[in-house]
Design an enzyme around this catalytic site. Structure first.
Site, PDB file in Angstrom:
ATOM      1  N   ASP A  32     -32.577  37.027  18.610  1.00  0.00           N
ATOM      2  CA  ASP A  32     -33.354  36.240  17.649  1.00  0.00           C
ATOM      3  C   ASP A  32     -33.461  37.011  16.340  1.00  0.00           C
ATOM      4  O   ASP A  32     -32.671  36.818  15.427  1.00  0.00           O
ATOM      5  CB  ASP A  32     -34.730  35.899  18.214  1.00  0.00           C
ATOM      6  CG  ASP A  32     -35.586  35.081  17.240  1.00  0.00           C
ATOM      7  OD1 ASP A  32     -35.059  34.618  16.207  1.00  0.00           O
ATOM      8  OD2 ASP A  32     -36.780  34.894  17.511  1.00  0.00           O
TER       9      ASP A  32
ATOM     10  N   THR B  11     -44.832  26.885  24.029  1.00  0.00           N
ATOM     11  CA  THR B  11     -45.010  28.325  24.094  1.00  0.00           C
ATOM     12  C   THR B  11     -46.345  28.697  24.711  1.00  0.00           C
ATOM     13  O   THR B  11     -47.399  28.177  24.327  1.00  0.00           O
ATOM     14  CB  THR B  11     -44.923  28.941  22.682  1.00  0.00           C
ATOM     15  OG1 THR B  11     -43.647  28.618  22.118  1.00  0.00           O
ATOM     16  CG2 THR B  11     -45.087  30.447  22.740  1.00  0.00           C
TER      17      THR B  11
ATOM     18  N   LYS C   1     -44.602  34.282  26.018  1.00  0.00           N
ATOM     19  CA  LYS C   1     -44.609  35.467  25.166  1.00  0.00           C
ATOM     20  C   LYS C   1     -45.003  36.706  25.973  1.00  0.00           C
ATOM     21  O   LYS C   1     -45.988  36.692  26.718  1.00  0.00           O
ATOM     22  CB  LYS C   1     -45.584  35.276  24.008  1.00  0.00           C
ATOM     23  CG  LYS C   1     -45.171  34.181  23.024  1.00  0.00           C
ATOM     24  CD  LYS C   1     -43.950  34.581  22.216  1.00  0.00           C
ATOM     25  CE  LYS C   1     -43.642  33.570  21.127  1.00  0.00           C
ATOM     26  NZ  LYS C   1     -42.500  33.966  20.290  1.00  0.00           N
TER      27      LYS C   1
ATOM     28  N   LYS D  79     -41.904  28.602  27.160  1.00  0.00           N
ATOM     29  CA  LYS D  79     -41.492  29.859  26.533  1.00  0.00           C
ATOM     30  C   LYS D  79     -42.692  30.797  26.598  1.00  0.00           C
ATOM     31  O   LYS D  79     -43.706  30.561  25.937  1.00  0.00           O
ATOM     32  CB  LYS D  79     -41.063  29.607  25.086  1.00  0.00           C
ATOM     33  CG  LYS D  79     -40.581  30.844  24.350  1.00  0.00           C
ATOM     34  CD  LYS D  79     -40.059  30.449  22.979  1.00  0.00           C
ATOM     35  CE  LYS D  79     -39.565  31.648  22.213  1.00  0.00           C
ATOM     36  NZ  LYS D  79     -38.979  31.261  20.908  1.00  0.00           N
TER      37      LYS D  79
ATOM     38  N   ASP E 216     -40.002  35.588  25.730  1.00  0.00           N
ATOM     39  CA  ASP E 216     -39.758  36.074  24.370  1.00  0.00           C
ATOM     40  C   ASP E 216     -40.591  37.328  24.169  1.00  0.00           C
ATOM     41  O   ASP E 216     -41.818  37.273  24.088  1.00  0.00           O
ATOM     42  CB  ASP E 216     -40.135  35.012  23.340  1.00  0.00           C
ATOM     43  CG  ASP E 216     -39.757  35.434  21.914  1.00  0.00           C
ATOM     44  OD1 ASP E 216     -39.199  36.535  21.741  1.00  0.00           O
ATOM     45  OD2 ASP E 216     -40.024  34.661  20.979  1.00  0.00           O
TER      46      ASP E 216
ATOM     47  N   LYS F 153     -32.779  30.177  13.278  1.00  0.00           N
ATOM     48  CA  LYS F 153     -33.951  29.614  12.604  1.00  0.00           C
ATOM     49  C   LYS F 153     -33.606  29.429  11.134  1.00  0.00           C
ATOM     50  O   LYS F 153     -33.043  30.331  10.504  1.00  0.00           O
ATOM     51  CB  LYS F 153     -35.169  30.536  12.755  1.00  0.00           C
ATOM     52  CG  LYS F 153     -35.671  30.644  14.188  1.00  0.00           C
ATOM     53  CD  LYS F 153     -36.793  31.658  14.309  1.00  0.00           C
ATOM     54  CE  LYS F 153     -37.272  31.762  15.757  1.00  0.00           C
ATOM     55  NZ  LYS F 153     -38.223  32.878  15.945  1.00  0.00           N
TER      56      LYS F 153
END
Length: 373
Positions: A244, A135, A162, A160, A191, A268
């Site tokens: 998500d 990330t 942000k 990933k 994300d 998750k």
């Protein structure tokens, strides 16, 4: 095999670099650990990090839920009737999904150890290795560019990124800077952590499409409750959209899938309440022909080990986001999953259950007694 004890600990491990998203900045990973002991001497472990802005849980609330509400239904219960235990776990308190996940992990750890199998094999054993992402925290574009280049040099093929903290225009500039830094041979997934409105998301995504930034997917661009907005974005962009925070339970997943509100689902354990409930989501997604990613909160390798075993067990799970332990200043476990190539690849040992040998006691503080908060 009956449960005879459930010990509760608090763990705290600093991050080597702050983790920044549209929702929060994290500098220390804090968790509640549970250690379950069965009458045959088998011990199972579980973890629950407090993620206030997503699950609404705190260290104190997780401890109370486990100690005062969940423990009474566990002590003396037979793990051969684990489906009954997990059904009780779901009913004894609403939500509190991370608290439930920690206990669920410990149960499955014990069960797989009794079966003398690694947990991923006990659950189905679909694959034996996972390709991990890394990330890129939301920062000034120059810092994000520098970070992305470093992660590529460390061998990561998937990043990933942000976004969603500032204006969409700033986000586009950040993503463009990252793409420039890593070239075309790295997958970039975004994300937004609920940071955009539906129209902002469509505008930003279509601009990035026109710029040829080649985004693999965009995760949770709008508020968790805004399923119509999520559907609008999915229908008005070419880039795949992932749900998500919109999906905690199998009921949430069913609504998203029936509406066609997203192309992918991020499962998750801390949202679902553990492996038992997460498996329901994966099975449902498979029925609809939708692929899933398994991700995590800021967790230690304990929680990630359980999530990785689950992710390796199911064919509908095709993406893996397990970089949280790589952000910590130290590894709290001996055992668990193995990170190969600076973390790009995750493999499993042949040890039964989660494969945890020891947990470093220096990071654990017992919170078994009431009033220690």
């Amino acid at each position: 095999m009956k449960i005879v004890d459930l010990e509760i600990y608090q763990a705290s491990i600093p991050l080597h670099t702050p983790f920044k998203t549209a929702l929060r900045t994290v500098t220390v990973a804090e968790s509640i650990f549970v250690k379950m002991t069965a009458d045959n001497g088998i011990t199972g472990w579980g973890e629950a990090p407090p993620t206030h802005v997503i699950t609404g849980e705190s260290l104190a609330s997780i401890h109370y839920a486990i100690d005062k509400l969940i423990r009474p239904i566990l002590i003396g219960a037979s793990l051969s009737s684990y489906a009954h235990i997990l059904a009780q776990l779901e009913k004894v308190i609403v939500r509190n999904s991370s608290a439930k996940a920690a206990v669920d992990m410990a149960i499955y750890d014990c069960l797989a150890q009794e079966a003398n199998q690694p947990l991923y094999q006990y659950l189905g054993g679909y694959r034996s290795s996972l390709e991990n992402d890394y990330t890129v925290s939301v920062n000034a574009k120059e810092q994000m560019q520098k970070d992305a280049k470093l992660y590529k040099e460390n061998g990561f093929r998937i990043l990933k990124v942000k976004v969603g903290k500032d204006t969409a225009a700033k986000d586009i500039a950040r993503v463009a800077a990252v793409r420039e830094a890593v070239g075309e041979d790295v997958l970039i997934r975004l994300d937004a952590n609920q940071g955009w409105t539906a129209k902002e998301a469509v505008n930003a995504i279509t601009q990035m499409e026109a710029m040829g930034l080649n985004i693999e997917l965009v995760e949770q661009p709008v508020a968790a409750h805004d399923l119509l907005g999520l559907k609008y974005i999915t229908e008005h962009t070419k880039t795949p959209i992932m749900a998500d925070e919109a999906v905690f339970s199998s009921q949430d997943a069913r609504r998203v899938l029936e509406m066609g509100a997203a192309d992918f689902i991020n499962i998750k354990l801390m949202k679902a309440g553990g492996i038992y409930q997460a498996m329901k989501i994966a099975n449902l997604a498979e029925i609809y022909g939708v692929s899933c990613m398994v991700g995590s909160m800021i967790e230690t390798k304990l929680g990630i080990t359980a999530a990785a075993h689950f992710a390796a067990s199911h064919p509908a799970i095709t993406r893996f986001d397990f970089d949280a332990p790589l952000m910590l200043a130290d590894d709290i476990l001996e055992g668990g999953v193995h990170y190969q190539g600076k973390g790009k690849t995750i493999t499993f040992s042949n040890q039964s259950g989660l494969g945890i040998k020891t947990v470093k006691e220096s990071y654990l503080q017992s919170v078994k007694r009431e009033g220690e908060w």
